[in-house]
Design a protein around this motif. Structure first.
Motif, PDB file in Angstrom:
ATOM      1  N   ARG A 130       0.830  -1.211   0.000  1.00  0.00           N
ATOM      2  CA  ARG A 130       0.000   0.000   0.000  1.00  0.00           C
ATOM      3  C   ARG A 130       0.862   1.256   0.000  1.00  0.00           C
ATOM      4  O   ARG A 130       1.925   1.286   0.591  1.00  0.00           O
ATOM      5  CB  ARG A 130      -0.912   0.003   1.215  1.00  0.00           C
ATOM      6  CG  ARG A 130      -1.948  -1.116   1.160  1.00  0.00           C
ATOM      7  CD  ARG A 130      -2.783  -1.169   2.434  1.00  0.00           C
ATOM      8  NE  ARG A 130      -3.767  -2.215   2.368  1.00  0.00           N
ATOM      9  CZ  ARG A 130      -4.995  -2.055   1.859  1.00  0.00           C
ATOM     10  NH1 ARG A 130      -5.361  -0.894   1.380  1.00  0.00           N
ATOM     11  NH2 ARG A 130      -5.832  -3.060   1.838  1.00  0.00           N
ATOM     12  N   HIS A 139      -6.041  -0.758  -6.849  1.00  0.00           N
ATOM     13  CA  HIS A 139      -6.712   0.539  -6.734  1.00  0.00           C
ATOM     14  C   HIS A 139      -6.199   1.505  -7.802  1.00  0.00           C
ATOM     15  O   HIS A 139      -6.987   2.217  -8.441  1.00  0.00           O
ATOM     16  CB  HIS A 139      -6.470   1.168  -5.357  1.00  0.00           C
ATOM     17  CG  HIS A 139      -7.127   0.465  -4.224  1.00  0.00           C
ATOM     18  ND1 HIS A 139      -6.412  -0.140  -3.230  1.00  0.00           N
ATOM     19  CD2 HIS A 139      -8.434   0.277  -3.911  1.00  0.00           C
ATOM     20  CE1 HIS A 139      -7.244  -0.666  -2.345  1.00  0.00           C
ATOM     21  NE2 HIS A 139      -8.479  -0.434  -2.742  1.00  0.00           N
ATOM     22  N   ASN A 161     -11.398  -7.013  -2.663  1.00  0.00           N
ATOM     23  CA  ASN A 161     -12.151  -6.279  -1.645  1.00  0.00           C
ATOM     24  C   ASN A 161     -11.281  -5.407  -0.748  1.00  0.00           C
ATOM     25  O   ASN A 161     -11.750  -4.920   0.283  1.00  0.00           O
ATOM     26  CB  ASN A 161     -12.939  -7.270  -0.789  1.00  0.00           C
ATOM     27  CG  ASN A 161     -14.003  -7.972  -1.608  1.00  0.00           C
ATOM     28  OD1 ASN A 161     -14.776  -7.336  -2.306  1.00  0.00           O
ATOM     29  ND2 ASN A 161     -14.003  -9.296  -1.561  1.00  0.00           N
ATOM     30  N   LEU A 163      -9.660  -2.371   0.977  1.00  0.00           N
ATOM     31  CA  LEU A 163     -10.135  -1.013   1.222  1.00  0.00           C
ATOM     32  C   LEU A 163      -8.964  -0.064   1.358  1.00  0.00           C
ATOM     33  O   LEU A 163      -7.914  -0.436   1.880  1.00  0.00           O
ATOM     34  CB  LEU A 163     -10.975  -0.970   2.504  1.00  0.00           C
ATOM     35  CG  LEU A 163     -12.229  -1.833   2.507  1.00  0.00           C
ATOM     36  CD1 LEU A 163     -12.891  -1.783   3.886  1.00  0.00           C
ATOM     37  CD2 LEU A 163     -13.191  -1.384   1.433  1.00  0.00           C
ATOM     38  N   THR A 164      -9.156   1.182   0.921  1.00  0.00           N
ATOM     39  CA  THR A 164      -8.124   2.194   1.117  1.00  0.00           C
ATOM     40  C   THR A 164      -8.122   2.604   2.583  1.00  0.00           C
ATOM     41  O   THR A 164      -9.071   2.331   3.317  1.00  0.00           O
ATOM     42  CB  THR A 164      -8.383   3.444   0.252  1.00  0.00           C
ATOM     43  OG1 THR A 164      -9.582   4.071   0.689  1.00  0.00           O
ATOM     44  CG2 THR A 164      -8.482   3.082  -1.220  1.00  0.00           C
ATOM     45  N   GLN A 165      -7.066   3.290   3.000  1.00  0.00           N
ATOM     46  CA  GLN A 165      -6.972   3.748   4.383  1.00  0.00           C
ATOM     47  C   GLN A 165      -7.385   5.201   4.531  1.00  0.00           C
ATOM     48  O   GLN A 165      -7.563   5.679   5.637  1.00  0.00           O
ATOM     49  CB  GLN A 165      -5.547   3.547   4.895  1.00  0.00           C
ATOM     50  CG  GLN A 165      -5.177   2.078   4.954  1.00  0.00           C
ATOM     51  CD  GLN A 165      -3.698   1.862   5.161  1.00  0.00           C
ATOM     52  OE1 GLN A 165      -2.893   2.751   4.996  1.00  0.00           O
ATOM     53  NE2 GLN A 165      -3.348   0.644   5.513  1.00  0.00           N
ATOM     54  N   ALA A 167     -10.161   8.094   3.309  1.00  0.00           N
ATOM     55  CA  ALA A 167     -11.439   8.324   2.630  1.00  0.00           C
ATOM     56  C   ALA A 167     -11.291   9.502   1.680  1.00  0.00           C
ATOM     57  O   ALA A 167     -10.874  10.580   2.073  1.00  0.00           O
ATOM     58  CB  ALA A 167     -12.532   8.603   3.650  1.00  0.00           C
TER      59      ALA A 167
END
Length: 181
Positions: A130, A139, A161, A163-165, A167
């Motif tokens: 990431r 992503h 699935n 998720l980004t950290q 928003a």
């Protein structure tokens, strides 16, 4: 850019050799921190890379520019497969990240460079690595609208699935339309 950097940028080996033999400083950089290696890698000039690595002394293979990008990251970002292969063969650091935490996978996927992305997967870079925003290469490919890269990453086992950290809204899709006055 000085004449030496320009000769590397445009792939003019003979000019580069003449400048070096005339005393040009080989450890130069432009205002963005690009060195001879960065210029040659970004533009895919393997003969220039070979000359720099084989004939010049004390050239730092993994030197970062002002964005924290090495020649390896620049080659990945700009889809320069042959330059990337040369740098890998020269022993560059594959796990390097830029100042935003992007790996070569992030940069290649985000720009849609399928062949480079495949090669990076072949050398076993971590698909789930990431960046500072928590984005994976998957992503980056999705955000850059590169379906072939998304498909390749999914086929290699990227977490569909994840998720980004941080928003944040996706590029342009959720921005309000400007109204006419």
């Amino acid at each position: 850019m000085n004449a030496l950097l320009l000769s590397a940028w445009f792939g003019h080996l003979r000019i580069l050799q003449l400048l070096v033999n005339s005393g040009a400083k080989i450890h130069c950089e432009n205002k963005d921190g690009l060195t001879l290696l960065h210029c040659a890698a970004q533009k895919g000039h393997v003969l220039i890379l070979a000359f720099i690595m084989e004939d010049l002394e004390d050239v730092a293979l993994d030197r970062a520019d002002k964005l924290g990008r090495t020649a390896f990251l620049r080659a990945a970002e700009h889809g320069q497969l042959d330059a990337l292969d040369f740098l890998v063969g020269s022993g560059c650091d594959h796990s390097v990240k830029d100042k935003e935490g992007n790996t070569a996978l992030h940069l290649a996927a985000g720009r849609g460079h399928l062949a480079v992305l495949q090669r990076l997967m072949d050398i076993r870079l971590d698909l789930e690595e990431r960046n500072v925003e928590g984005l994976t290469a998957l992503h980056a490919a999705a955000e850059g609208i590169h379906p072939n890269c998304v498909q390749l990453l999914l086929g290699a086992g990227s977490n569909v699935n994840a998720l980004t950290q941080v928003a944040r809204p996706p590029h342009n899709c959720c921005l309000p339309l400007a109204t006419e006055l």
